[in-house]
Design a protein around this motif. Structure first.
Motif, PDB file in Angstrom:
ATOM      1  N   THR A  66      29.192  36.450  45.200  1.00  0.00           N
ATOM      2  CA  THR A  66      29.232  35.534  46.348  1.00  0.00           C
ATOM      3  C   THR A  66      30.449  34.631  46.312  1.00  0.00           C
ATOM      4  O   THR A  66      31.203  34.526  47.292  1.00  0.00           O
ATOM      5  CB  THR A  66      27.959  34.673  46.394  1.00  0.00           C
ATOM      6  N   TYR A  67      30.686  33.990  45.180  1.00  0.00           N
ATOM      7  CA  TYR A  67      31.734  32.965  45.153  1.00  0.00           C
ATOM      8  C   TYR A  67      33.122  33.540  44.912  1.00  0.00           C
ATOM      9  O   TYR A  67      34.117  32.956  45.368  1.00  0.00           O
ATOM     10  CB  TYR A  67      31.362  31.890  44.127  1.00  0.00           C
ATOM     11  N   LEU A  68      33.212  34.685  44.261  1.00  0.00           N
ATOM     12  CA  LEU A  68      34.514  35.336  44.165  1.00  0.00           C
ATOM     13  C   LEU A  68      34.963  35.831  45.539  1.00  0.00           C
ATOM     14  O   LEU A  68      36.138  35.705  45.913  1.00  0.00           O
ATOM     15  CB  LEU A  68      34.455  36.500  43.171  1.00  0.00           C
ATOM     16  N   ARG A  69      34.024  36.379  46.312  1.00  0.00           N
ATOM     17  CA  ARG A  69      34.374  36.839  47.658  1.00  0.00           C
ATOM     18  C   ARG A  69      34.689  35.662  48.577  1.00  0.00           C
ATOM     19  O   ARG A  69      35.545  35.764  49.460  1.00  0.00           O
ATOM     20  CB  ARG A  69      33.243  37.697  48.232  1.00  0.00           C
ATOM     21  N   ASP A  70      34.004  34.540  48.376  1.00  0.00           N
ATOM     22  CA  ASP A  70      34.298  33.339  49.162  1.00  0.00           C
ATOM     23  C   ASP A  70      35.736  32.875  48.945  1.00  0.00           C
ATOM     24  O   ASP A  70      36.405  32.399  49.879  1.00  0.00           O
ATOM     25  CB  ASP A  70      33.337  32.205  48.792  1.00  0.00           C
ATOM     26  N   GLU A  71      36.207  32.972  47.704  1.00  0.00           N
ATOM     27  CA  GLU A  71      37.586  32.568  47.405  1.00  0.00           C
ATOM     28  C   GLU A  71      38.583  33.309  48.281  1.00  0.00           C
ATOM     29  O   GLU A  71      39.572  32.748  48.748  1.00  0.00           O
ATOM     30  CB  GLU A  71      37.916  32.854  45.932  1.00  0.00           C
ATOM     31  N   ILE A  72      38.317  34.595  48.478  1.00  0.00           N
ATOM     32  CA  ILE A  72      39.208  35.409  49.310  1.00  0.00           C
ATOM     33  C   ILE A  72      39.006  35.091  50.791  1.00  0.00           C
ATOM     34  O   ILE A  72      39.967  34.906  51.547  1.00  0.00           O
ATOM     35  CB  ILE A  72      38.956  36.908  49.050  1.00  0.00           C
ATOM     36  N   ALA A  73      37.758  35.013  51.212  1.00  0.00           N
ATOM     37  CA  ALA A  73      37.444  34.805  52.631  1.00  0.00           C
ATOM     38  C   ALA A  73      37.998  33.494  53.156  1.00  0.00           C
ATOM     39  O   ALA A  73      38.401  33.397  54.324  1.00  0.00           O
ATOM     40  CB  ALA A  73      35.933  34.861  52.843  1.00  0.00           C
ATOM     41  N   TYR A  74      38.027  32.459  52.306  1.00  0.00           N
ATOM     42  CA  TYR A  74      38.461  31.136  52.759  1.00  0.00           C
ATOM     43  C   TYR A  74      39.857  30.785  52.278  1.00  0.00           C
ATOM     44  O   TYR A  74      40.218  29.612  52.183  1.00  0.00           O
ATOM     45  CB  TYR A  74      37.453  30.079  52.297  1.00  0.00           C
ATOM     46  N   SER A  75      40.645  31.797  51.985  1.00  0.00           N
ATOM     47  CA  SER A  75      42.043  31.571  51.621  1.00  0.00           C
ATOM     48  C   SER A  75      42.882  31.550  52.895  1.00  0.00           C
ATOM     49  O   SER A  75      42.959  32.536  53.616  1.00  0.00           O
ATOM     50  CB  SER A  75      42.528  32.691  50.690  1.00  0.00           C
ATOM     51  N   TYR A  76      43.496  30.394  53.175  1.00  0.00           N
ATOM     52  CA  TYR A  76      44.250  30.245  54.421  1.00  0.00           C
ATOM     53  C   TYR A  76      45.757  30.173  54.201  1.00  0.00           C
ATOM     54  O   TYR A  76      46.514  29.898  55.120  1.00  0.00           O
ATOM     55  CB  TYR A  76      43.786  28.979  55.155  1.00  0.00           C
ATOM     56  N   GLY A  77      46.210  30.384  52.981  1.00  0.00           N
ATOM     57  CA  GLY A  77      47.635  30.335  52.709  1.00  0.00           C
ATOM     58  C   GLY A  77      48.308  31.654  53.019  1.00  0.00           C
ATOM     59  O   GLY A  77      47.781  32.503  53.741  1.00  0.00           O
ATOM     60  N   GLU A  78      49.493  31.850  52.427  1.00  0.00           N
ATOM     61  CA  GLU A  78      50.256  33.071  52.651  1.00  0.00           C
ATOM     62  C   GLU A  78      50.048  34.088  51.530  1.00  0.00           C
ATOM     63  O   GLU A  78      50.714  35.109  51.475  1.00  0.00           O
ATOM     64  CB  GLU A  78      51.749  32.734  52.758  1.00  0.00           C
ATOM     65  N   GLU A  79      49.102  33.793  50.630  1.00  0.00           N
ATOM     66  CA  GLU A  79      48.886  34.695  49.510  1.00  0.00           C
ATOM     67  C   GLU A  79      48.451  36.081  49.982  1.00  0.00           C
ATOM     68  O   GLU A  79      47.625  36.211  50.865  1.00  0.00           O
ATOM     69  CB  GLU A  79      47.811  34.132  48.559  1.00  0.00           C
ATOM     70  N   ARG A  80      49.042  37.087  49.364  1.00  0.00           N
ATOM     71  CA  ARG A  80      48.611  38.466  49.589  1.00  0.00           C
ATOM     72  C   ARG A  80      47.831  38.882  48.346  1.00  0.00           C
ATOM     73  O   ARG A  80      48.404  39.158  47.303  1.00  0.00           O
ATOM     74  CB  ARG A  80      49.818  39.372  49.833  1.00  0.00           C
ATOM     75  N   GLU A  81      46.523  38.909  48.493  1.00  0.00           N
ATOM     76  CA  GLU A  81      45.652  39.068  47.333  1.00  0.00           C
ATOM     77  C   GLU A  81      44.467  39.968  47.677  1.00  0.00           C
ATOM     78  O   GLU A  81      43.899  39.871  48.762  1.00  0.00           O
ATOM     79  CB  GLU A  81      45.147  37.686  46.892  1.00  0.00           C
ATOM     80  N   VAL A  82      44.120  40.853  46.746  1.00  0.00           N
ATOM     81  CA  VAL A  82      42.960  41.726  46.913  1.00  0.00           C
ATOM     82  C   VAL A  82      42.047  41.546  45.703  1.00  0.00           C
ATOM     83  O   VAL A  82      42.497  41.618  44.555  1.00  0.00           O
ATOM     84  CB  VAL A  82      43.355  43.212  47.048  1.00  0.00           C
ATOM     85  N   LEU A  83      40.773  41.304  45.964  1.00  0.00           N
ATOM     86  CA  LEU A  83      39.760  41.192  44.926  1.00  0.00           C
ATOM     87  C   LEU A  83      39.042  42.539  44.801  1.00  0.00           C
ATOM     88  O   LEU A  83      38.587  43.098  45.807  1.00  0.00           O
ATOM     89  CB  LEU A  83      38.752  40.097  45.280  1.00  0.00           C
ATOM     90  N   ILE A  84      38.943  43.053  43.588  1.00  0.00           N
ATOM     91  CA  ILE A  84      38.239  44.310  43.332  1.00  0.00           C
ATOM     92  C   ILE A  84      37.030  43.998  42.460  1.00  0.00           C
ATOM     93  O   ILE A  84      37.166  43.451  41.359  1.00  0.00           O
ATOM     94  CB  ILE A  84      39.151  45.324  42.613  1.00  0.00           C
ATOM     95  N   LEU A  85      35.850  44.318  42.965  1.00  0.00           N
ATOM     96  CA  LEU A  85      34.594  44.093  42.237  1.00  0.00           C
ATOM     97  C   LEU A  85      33.927  45.436  41.976  1.00  0.00           C
ATOM     98  O   LEU A  85      33.910  46.299  42.851  1.00  0.00           O
ATOM     99  CB  LEU A  85      33.639  43.228  43.067  1.00  0.00           C
ATOM    100  N   TRP A  86      33.353  45.596  40.777  1.00  0.00           N
ATOM    101  CA  TRP A  86      32.627  46.828  40.511  1.00  0.00           C
ATOM    102  C   TRP A  86      31.513  46.583  39.500  1.00  0.00           C
ATOM    103  O   TRP A  86      31.552  45.624  38.736  1.00  0.00           O
ATOM    104  CB  TRP A  86      33.561  47.938  40.047  1.00  0.00           C
ATOM    105  N   GLY A  87      30.514  47.447  39.555  1.00  0.00           N
ATOM    106  CA  GLY A  87      29.410  47.310  38.615  1.00  0.00           C
ATOM    107  C   GLY A  87      28.090  47.758  39.202  1.00  0.00           C
ATOM    108  O   GLY A  87      28.030  48.634  40.059  1.00  0.00           O
ATOM    109  N   GLN A  88      27.015  47.091  38.734  1.00  0.00           N
ATOM    110  CA  GLN A  88      25.658  47.394  39.154  1.00  0.00           C
ATOM    111  C   GLN A  88      24.997  46.115  39.639  1.00  0.00           C
ATOM    112  O   GLN A  88      25.643  45.073  39.763  1.00  0.00           O
ATOM    113  CB  GLN A  88      24.862  47.988  37.983  1.00  0.00           C
ATOM    114  N   SER A  89      23.700  46.183  39.926  1.00  0.00           N
ATOM    115  CA  SER A  89      22.994  45.009  40.446  1.00  0.00           C
ATOM    116  C   SER A  89      22.885  43.890  39.423  1.00  0.00           C
ATOM    117  O   SER A  89      22.740  42.723  39.782  1.00  0.00           O
ATOM    118  CB  SER A  89      21.592  45.408  40.915  1.00  0.00           C
ATOM    119  N   ASP A  90      22.953  44.227  38.124  1.00  0.00           N
ATOM    120  CA  ASP A  90      22.763  43.213  37.086  1.00  0.00           C
ATOM    121  C   ASP A  90      24.027  42.917  36.286  1.00  0.00           C
ATOM    122  O   ASP A  90      23.992  42.200  35.291  1.00  0.00           O
ATOM    123  CB  ASP A  90      21.649  43.650  36.127  1.00  0.00           C
TER     124      ASP A  90
END
Length: 261
Positions: A133-157
């Protein structure tokens, strides 16, 4: 209006996901004018390309979602990240030959660096939910000029993560060598693959809606029947002829493997 910076490229590091773990490859890059880019696999990398500048990093935006578990790979990008269309591939999947593909989007980062993100070591679904939730929020609410991609992987736990960041602040146009096998990857063959995928998608929905299972031979016959009807109607004749020929070859292969002599 400021023009995009032209960047000449011949190779890249490409990330894709065919399981719940992302995979990185060294690839060569060519271009079909006014259509998209073609990737040829050079080598599979044994580890994440961390903490070094990468001239061109391509990230398959489709990610991965397991059908029988919570296994996943997801990508989130800031709004400034540029994308390109991939229309041909060689060395990936069951076929090692060059082939047109149903076009898909890849994030393109020049002068990129990949860094790991520290995540929880315990097996806990609440910890995973918080991290995602909060790692994705960091990307969603980034309003600068940063070009950044978040990669998440794993399981439910459990979850793992890394970030790919480009220091480039200007718009970029990638210029790759011209693809030399345009008899294989061209607007007609790419359109044929796209239409074929759409047809299979329609039959897949029908399959699950009305029947428990449609044997492969029947699916091939349905595709052939539909394509030949379109040819008779004069609708995209060349495209549907390619579809019919492909389905006939698939049917012949199926019959050779499954029908007793």
């Amino acid at each position: 209006m400021k023009k995009n910076k032209i960047v000449n490229v011949r190779s890249a590091i490409y990330m894709t996901a065919m399981s719940q773990n992302p995979e990185f490859y060294a690839v060569s890059v060519t271009q079909v004018e006014d259509l998209g880019y073609v990737l040829r696999m050079g080598a599979k990398l044994s580890r994440l390309p961390l903490h070094r500048e990468i001239d061109l990093l391509l990230l398959d935006s489709r990610g991965y979602s397991a059908s029988s578990s919570a296994g996943h790979v997801t990508l989130d990008a800031t709004r400034e990240v540029q994308t390109i269309e991939i229309v041909g591939m060689c060395g990936f999947g069951s076929s090692q030959c060059l082939r047109p593909v149903h076009p898909f989007t890849a994030y393109a980062l020049t002068g990129a660096e990949v860094t790991g993100v520290e995540t929880h070591s315990n097996s806990n679904t609440a910890s995973t939910d918080a991290a995602v939730t909060y790692l994705r929020d960091e990307i969603a609410y980034s309003y600068g000029e940063e070009r950044e991609v978040l990669i998440l992987w794993g399981q439910s736990d459990r979850t793992q993560a890394c970030k790919a960041v480009s220091e480039e602040r200007d718009g970029v146009t990638l210029q790759a060598p011209e693809e030399h096998q345009t008899h294989i990857v061209n607007p007609t063959t790419v359109r044929a693959v796209t239409v074929r995928a759409e047809l299979y998608g329609q039959y897949y929905v029908h399959w699950h809606r009305w029947e428990e299972q449609i044997p492969s031979d029947k699916k091939h016959r349905l595709v052939i029947q539909d394509a030949e009807a379109k040819i008779q109607e004069g609708v995209e004749v060349n495209v549907h002829r390619l579809i019919a020929e492909g389905a006939k070859k698939a049917l012949e292969k199926w019959e050779a493997e499954n029908v007793e002599n």
